[in-house]
Scaffold this active site. Structure first.
Site, PDB file in Angstrom:
ATOM      1  N   CYS A 161      36.383  50.735  -7.496  1.00  0.00           N
ATOM      2  CA  CYS A 161      36.539  51.459  -8.758  1.00  0.00           C
ATOM      3  C   CYS A 161      36.623  52.967  -8.492  1.00  0.00           C
ATOM      4  O   CYS A 161      37.555  53.416  -7.838  1.00  0.00           O
ATOM      5  CB  CYS A 161      35.423  51.087  -9.729  1.00  0.00           C
ATOM      6  SG  CYS A 161      35.776  51.574 -11.436  1.00  0.00           S
ATOM      7  N   HIS A 163      36.405  45.575 -10.231  1.00  0.00           N
ATOM      8  CA  HIS A 163      35.055  45.324  -9.721  1.00  0.00           C
ATOM      9  C   HIS A 163      34.971  43.904  -9.164  1.00  0.00           C
ATOM     10  O   HIS A 163      34.801  42.950  -9.938  1.00  0.00           O
ATOM     11  CB  HIS A 163      34.023  45.487 -10.837  1.00  0.00           C
ATOM     12  CG  HIS A 163      33.774  46.900 -11.235  1.00  0.00           C
ATOM     13  ND1 HIS A 163      32.842  47.699 -10.603  1.00  0.00           N
ATOM     14  CD2 HIS A 163      34.343  47.657 -12.190  1.00  0.00           C
ATOM     15  CE1 HIS A 163      32.850  48.897 -11.164  1.00  0.00           C
ATOM     16  NE2 HIS A 163      33.747  48.903 -12.127  1.00  0.00           N
ATOM     17  N   GLU A 179      32.552  42.558  -7.671  1.00  0.00           N
ATOM     18  CA  GLU A 179      31.203  42.041  -7.923  1.00  0.00           C
ATOM     19  C   GLU A 179      31.032  41.537  -9.355  1.00  0.00           C
ATOM     20  O   GLU A 179      30.035  40.877  -9.670  1.00  0.00           O
ATOM     21  CB  GLU A 179      30.158  43.119  -7.601  1.00  0.00           C
ATOM     22  CG  GLU A 179      30.002  44.228  -8.616  1.00  0.00           C
ATOM     23  CD  GLU A 179      31.042  45.332  -8.517  1.00  0.00           C
ATOM     24  OE1 GLU A 179      30.822  46.387  -9.160  1.00  0.00           O
ATOM     25  OE2 GLU A 179      32.047  45.167  -7.803  1.00  0.00           O
TER      26      GLU A 179
END
Length: 205
Positions: free
Chosen positions: A79, A187, A189
């Site tokens: 990001c 992202h 994650e």
């Protein structure tokens, strides 16, 4: 060992958890010696580019990250961390980046049609260039796999550096690379199974 760079920017709990699920050994650190001992680096980040770049400079971690990356150590920017890898950002002024990937960080707004919400928040499909082999980072990621984005600016990088794009009223850069340096605008994650595959692939680079 993966060193997640601690320069005071961003909530990294979900990133640490995701990396642990891949079986990785992880440290969250701003210690240059610990970063030097690590096999790989991850540069996270949320917020404004200028503030993040200033935090990196104040801690001296800009030089540490550049030195380790230029030595050949794999680096993944996520990001805002991805945006910091480029040469310059035009977010609220003009700010210097790490210069590890050629290109600038520019606003999305002039590109997308009127009525599209900015920031771009949500799940969007990844598309891979047809004129070159897929990057090892995405070896287990099929075309049109969806990942989670939150951003108002994008990487205006040279075509040879672009690993993936996404469509949000216009074609936007989703991932970039230069040798051992990789960056993803989304992202991983927060992107479920697909995100886990990307993080696992980074561990295998």
């Amino acid at each position: 060992m993966i060193a997640i760079i601690d320069y005071g920017v961003g909530n990294i709990y979900s990133l640490i958890s995701s990396l642990h699920r891949t079986g990785a050994e992880v440290c969250f650190t701003g210690d240059p010696d610990e970063i030097a001992r690590a096999d790989r680096m991850v540069l996270p980040g949320v917020g404004a580019f200028g503030d993040a770049a200033e935090s990196l400079r104040k801690t001296g971690l800009d030089k540490v990250v550049r030195k380790e990356a230029l030595s050949g150590k794999p680096l993944l920017g996520i990001c805002l961390g991805m945006q910091l890898l480029l040469e310059k950002s035009y977010e609220y002024g003009e700010h210097e980046g790490l210069g590890l990937i050629k290109g600038t960080i520019d606003p999305i707004e002039p590109l997308v049609p009127k009525g599209y919400k900015i920031p771009h928040i949500g799940w969007n499909a990844l598309h891979f260039p047809k004129d070159k082999p897929k990057s090892p980072l995405f070896k287990d990621v099929p075309e049109n796999s969806c990942v989670y984005f939150v951003h108002s600016y994008y990487a205006n990088a040279k075509p040879e550096s672009v690993l993936a794009t996404t469509e949000y009223g216009a074609e936007l850069t989703a991932a970039v690379s230069n040798g051992n340096v990789y960056g993803v605008q989304f992202h991983p994650e927060k992107s479920g199974e697909i995100g886990q595959r990307i993080l696992k692939a980074f561990l295998e680079l």
